[in-house]
Design an enzyme around this catalytic site. Structure first.
Site, PDB file in Angstrom:
ATOM      1  N   VAL A 117       6.275  -0.789  11.739  1.00 19.87           N
ATOM      2  CA  VAL A 117       6.519   0.860  12.152  1.00 19.87           C
ATOM      3  C   VAL A 117       5.427   1.727  11.470  1.00 19.87           C
ATOM      4  CG1 VAL A 117       9.131   0.613  11.797  1.00 19.87           C
ATOM      5  CG2 VAL A 117       8.043   0.902   9.837  1.00 19.87           C
ATOM      6  N   ILE A 157       1.133  -1.280  -0.057  1.00 21.40           N
ATOM      7  CA  ILE A 157      -0.121   0.049  -0.139  1.00 21.40           C
ATOM      8  C   ILE A 157       0.796   1.242  -0.011  1.00 21.40           C
ATOM      9  CG2 ILE A 157      -2.185  -1.067   1.076  1.00 21.40           C
ATOM     10  CD1 ILE A 157      -1.109   0.064   3.684  1.00 21.40           C
ATOM     11  N   LYS A 192      15.447   3.000   4.271  1.00 21.34           N
ATOM     12  CA  LYS A 192      14.796   4.094   3.666  1.00 21.34           C
ATOM     13  C   LYS A 192      13.080   4.200   3.847  1.00 21.34           C
ATOM     14  CE  LYS A 192      16.609   5.670  -0.272  1.00 21.34           C
ATOM     15  NZ  LYS A 192      16.946   5.376  -1.535  1.00 21.34           N
ATOM     16  N   GLU A 240       2.597   2.239  11.928  1.00 21.76           N
ATOM     17  CA  GLU A 240       1.417   3.117  12.792  1.00 21.76           C
ATOM     18  C   GLU A 240       2.064   3.559  13.823  1.00 21.76           C
ATOM     19  OE1 GLU A 240      -2.258   1.059  12.579  1.00 21.76           O
ATOM     20  OE2 GLU A 240      -1.653  -0.433  11.600  1.00 21.76           O
ATOM     21  N   GLY A 295       2.325  -6.159   8.516  1.00 18.52           N
ATOM     22  CA  GLY A 295       2.491  -6.722   7.386  1.00 18.52           C
ATOM     23  C   GLY A 295       4.013  -7.354   7.064  1.00 18.52           C
ATOM     24  N   ALA A 296       4.666  -6.354   7.336  1.00 19.69           N
ATOM     25  CA  ALA A 296       6.387  -6.725   6.969  1.00 19.69           C
ATOM     26  C   ALA A 296       6.827  -7.739   7.864  1.00 19.69           C
ATOM     27  CB  ALA A 296       7.310  -5.444   7.282  1.00 19.69           C
ATOM     28  N   LEU A 355      14.006  -3.826   8.186  1.00 24.07           N
ATOM     29  CA  LEU A 355      14.276  -4.075   6.814  1.00 24.07           C
ATOM     30  C   LEU A 355      14.830  -3.499   5.955  1.00 24.07           C
ATOM     31  CD1 LEU A 355      10.830  -6.713   6.556  1.00 24.07           C
ATOM     32  CD2 LEU A 355      13.349  -7.148   7.287  1.00 24.07           C
ATOM     33  N   ASN A 356      14.285  -2.156   5.908  1.00 23.00           N
ATOM     34  CA  ASN A 356      14.999  -1.406   4.774  1.00 23.00           C
ATOM     35  C   ASN A 356      14.884   0.024   5.579  1.00 23.00           C
ATOM     36  OD1 ASN A 356      14.548   0.836   2.784  1.00 23.00           O
ATOM     37  ND2 ASN A 356      14.729  -0.797   1.072  1.00 23.00           N
TER      38      ASN A 356
END
Length: 755
Positions: A712, A478, A642, A714, A521-522, A639-640
């Site tokens: 992260v 999303i 950025k 929310e 999700g992640a 995880l990322n």
């Protein structure tokens, strides 16, 4: 988390590695498609033949019945192919019906009856050869109503509120006694308004049929419930619906369910024998999709003179649709935040003739922290304590509600490091002491908390004869970066460059995942991807060591390494592509899955943060400007860097909007929302945000899942608005407890002070 085999424990290349791709701020996997405008969102997908266009007509009453229908002019208008109301819409099963008992969503019929239950409810539908013709004809549909008086005044109905179904207040100790015996007490009430999601992409769907099978592209956060619900509504088997949602222009919880655009597109495509596109207009989005309900929150804090809480309570009143039960759980987050022996939390629900309420980014925390985190500041002032110190003094050693140990809790570190980096020591405790020209300048802070969740999910990994790894999962993106983090996990697990990874998500035919939402999700998708990657890694290693033609033959599979598309064992190696071409020229596919561990409930697992804000207040106009904003967060393994920072700062900006401008009002005459587009519904723009930064602490929570990931999406929104409100008070000495804090409310307080 799922159990980890001995092989995984010895051969897992990502669990403890901090030098690989995971965690790096790599560019978005799908970024080039999006910035060039070539990523096809649901409404932009090219169907197999020219589509027709559907337009929905909304009710102009909030409650009542349709007593007359006149569609003659609409049916005679140029290009019109169909006009439907409740009188002639194709038959659909009753709402909630399930032909398949394991469907995750029941039937959601469109135009199901003459009953109107909220303003803007779709009550008619026009299909034409062009969008312009459909829109023009939609204005020719004439409906006559027998309207009832709408019951939409939340404030007047508070005394009628009842407990949400199946819920009870949670009390530990004796709150009334503890509060009465506390030497320092605070008892105040805060209010937050109804909010709309305002995603950049409106809800939209495209559907066509291939024989008895429906192909549907839609903008939805959860794939399987949408597939199941559409199948039940159409009266066909679940496998006869192929649902795709490749790209989504923002969800924020508002696309966690389907709406009539999907149902009507599929019904019309079947009836007309051609593809049909249906999209909500921006105005229709405000009423036709869910919203965050308004809240009234009473916070009572009782403390000893040293600041330690003795009694704590937050009670929330909120509203939902007359036929609904959704509750904005604005009290729940507080149950794990601060220590206090006597505690009382709960919720009350009012049912109104308003559109359906539902989840919106950080449901519960976004509203709840706007009260509690301001109450903590007010208590700190009463005690003569620094707000950061007050929170630290009430740090619990274990979950204060259930006594469970924390899996990881770095809230105090977030607060201390945030204070140091922000220059909190320069804050003047007495309000109104700092000026910059005409501006009154102040600092504020707030704590942040958001629960962490892990849900069951599956994922498949394939490797082909060219050494390309393909990740397949019924997950969605999303805008949060799902494509990218799945690619990073695959690349690192199999030792290939990112350019050798293909990610396929957003498809009901792929291994199921719960989708995007709830900040799960992640962690969920990533954990399933790791499991699939490890299974593929093991299969490749066993293939190589059992292949007599491989240089790795007869070696220990657990010792095989994967790097730069080469598999190696000691000083022997070959390319991954060579191995696959020789042993599996058609490719090799394996699947992995994640399920919550049996002992998951033994731990209290949350994410945490600290917000620090500096604002300027113009004492003449009441204008507020956010000058600086810093968030420090502890949210498991990142995880990322950025995409995670983007999510956190986006949530922080949302908090600025909630504090200063965002909200919708109800017209009591009609039951409609007054702000119906982005010209009137105010969200922050670039000029509203000053110096902004988010810092993520190093953390790996091994109790959360095999990779130690948390969410992260929310967390950044939790507490951010309260920090803005606290900074406003420090700047000018005015407390506004009715959000948003608009200039008129501030001016009233400033005038009362004699400024």
């Amino acid at each position: 988390m799922s159990s980890v085999s001995d092989w995984e424990a010895t051969a897992n290349p990502v669990k403890d590695n901090r030098a690989g791709l995971i965690g790096k701020g790599v560019d978005r996997y799908e970024g080039p498609l999006k910035v060039t405008g070539t990523a096809p969102y649901a409404y932009e997908v090219q169907p197999p033949s020219p589509p027709a266009y559907g337009v929905m007509v909304g009710a102009t009453i909030a409650t009542g019945r349709i007593i007359a229908v006149d569609t003659a002019e609409a049916e005679a208008a140029p290009g019109v192919l169909a006009v439907w109301t409740h009188l002639n819409v194709p038959a659909q099963p009753p709402r909630g019906a399930k032909a398949h008992p394991r469907s995750t969503q029941g039937s959601k019929p469109a135009l199901e009856s003459d009953k109107v239950t909220y303003w803007g409810q779709p009550v008619a539908f026009v299909v034409a050869d062009t969008l312009e013709n459909a829109t023009a004809a939609s204005h020719l549909v004439k409906l006559t109503y027998d309207a009832d008086t709408p019951d939409v005044n939340f404030a007047k109905r508070l005394s009628d509120a009842g407990q949400p179904p199946g819920e009870q207040d949670v009390e530990i100790g004796n709150f009334d006694e503890g509060f009465a015996n506390s030497p320092v007490r605070l008892d105040e009430t805060w209010a937050t308004p109804l909010q709309n999601h305002c995603q950049m992409e409106p809800c939209a769907s495209l559907a066509w049929w291939e024989g008895d099978r429906c192909i549907a592209h839609t903008s939805i956060q959860m794939v399987k419930p949408a597939q199941h619900g559409l199948a039940e509504t159409l009266g066909i088997g679940r496998d006869d619906v192929h649902l795709l949602t490749r790209y989504i222009g923002g969800g924020f919880g508002g696309k966690g369910q389907t709406y009539d655009d999907l149902t009507l597109a599929a019904l019309a495509a079947r009836a007309l024998g051609r593809p049909v596109k249906v999209a909500f207009t921006r105005q229709q989005m405000m009423h036709g999709t869910i919203h965050r309900p308004a809240t009234v929150m009473r916070v009572r804090l009782g403390a000893e003179k040293d600041g330690r809480l003795n009694a704590f309570s937050i009670m929330t009143w909120t509203h939902c649709h007359k036929d609904g039960s959704f509750t904005e759980h604005a009290s729940n987050f507080a149950r794990a935040l601060y220590a206090a022996p006597n505690r009382l939390t709960g919720h009350r629900l009012v049912r109104l003739d308003l559109p359906h309420a539902g989840p919106m980014r950080a449901p519960g925390e976004a509203s709840g922290t706007m009260s509690l985190e301001c109450a903590m500041d007010e208590l700190a002032e009463k005690l003569g304590l620094d707000p950061v110190e007050l929170r630290i003094r009430n740090e619990p050693p274990a979950d204060p509600e259930n006594g469970r140990p924390f899996s990881q809790r770095q809230l105090v570190r977030c607060l201390k490091e945030g204070a140091q980096l922000f220059g909190w020591d320069r804050r003047r405790p007495t309000p109104g002491q700092v000026r910059d020209g005409r501006w009154l300048v102040g600092m504020g802070m707030a704590a942040a908390i958001r629960g962490n969740f892990l849900l069951p999910a599956k994922c498949s990994f394939s490797v082909d004869a060219d050494g390309v790894i393909t990740v397949r999962q019924g997950m969605t993106d999303i805008g949060t970066g799902t494509y990218t983090v799945l690619a990073q996990i695959a690349a690192e697990t199999l030792g290939v460059p990112l350019g050798k990874v293909v990610v396929e998500i957003g498809d009901s035919e792929l291994p199921p995942a719960p989708g995007s939402g709830g900040q799960f999700g992640a962690a969920t998708a990533g954990s399933a991807a790791l499991a699939a990657g490890m299974n593929l890694r093991k299969a490749i290693a066993e293939m190589a060591t059992s292949d007599p033609h491989s240089p790795l033959h007869a070696g220990d599979p657990a010792e095989v390494t994967f790097q730069d598309s080469v598999i190696a064992l000691e000083n022997r190696s070959e390319t991954l592509a060579d191995l696959i071409r020789r042993n599996a020229p058609e490719g090799l596919t394996v699947e992995g899955e994640i399920r919550p561990a049996q002992d998951a409930q033994k731990w209290s697992t949350q994410t945490y943060g600290g917000h620090f804000v500096e604002v300027g207040v113009d004492p003449v106009t009441g204008e507020v400007r956010v000058r600086r904003m810093l968030g420090v967060f502890a949210a498991g393994r990142i995880l990322n860097a950025k995409t995670a920072k983007s999510q956190l700062t986006g949530g922080m900006i949302w908090g600025v909007g909630s504090a200063l401008g965002e909200g919708n009002a109800v017209d009591p005459r009609y039951g409609s929302l007054i702000n119906q587009d982005l010209a009137q519904y105010l969200v922050p723009v670039q000029a509203d945000i000053g110096d902004l930064d988010a810092i993520m602490l190093d953390e790996v929570d091994d109790k959360a899942n095999p990779m130690g990931i948390k969410g992260v999406g929310e967390l950044g929104n939790s507490g951010a608005g309260a920090a803005v409100a606290n900074a406003i008070y420090n700047a000018c000495g005015v407390r506004v407890r009715d959000y948003p804090i608009t200039p008129d409310k501030l001016l009233a307080g400033l005038i009362a002070q004699g400024r």
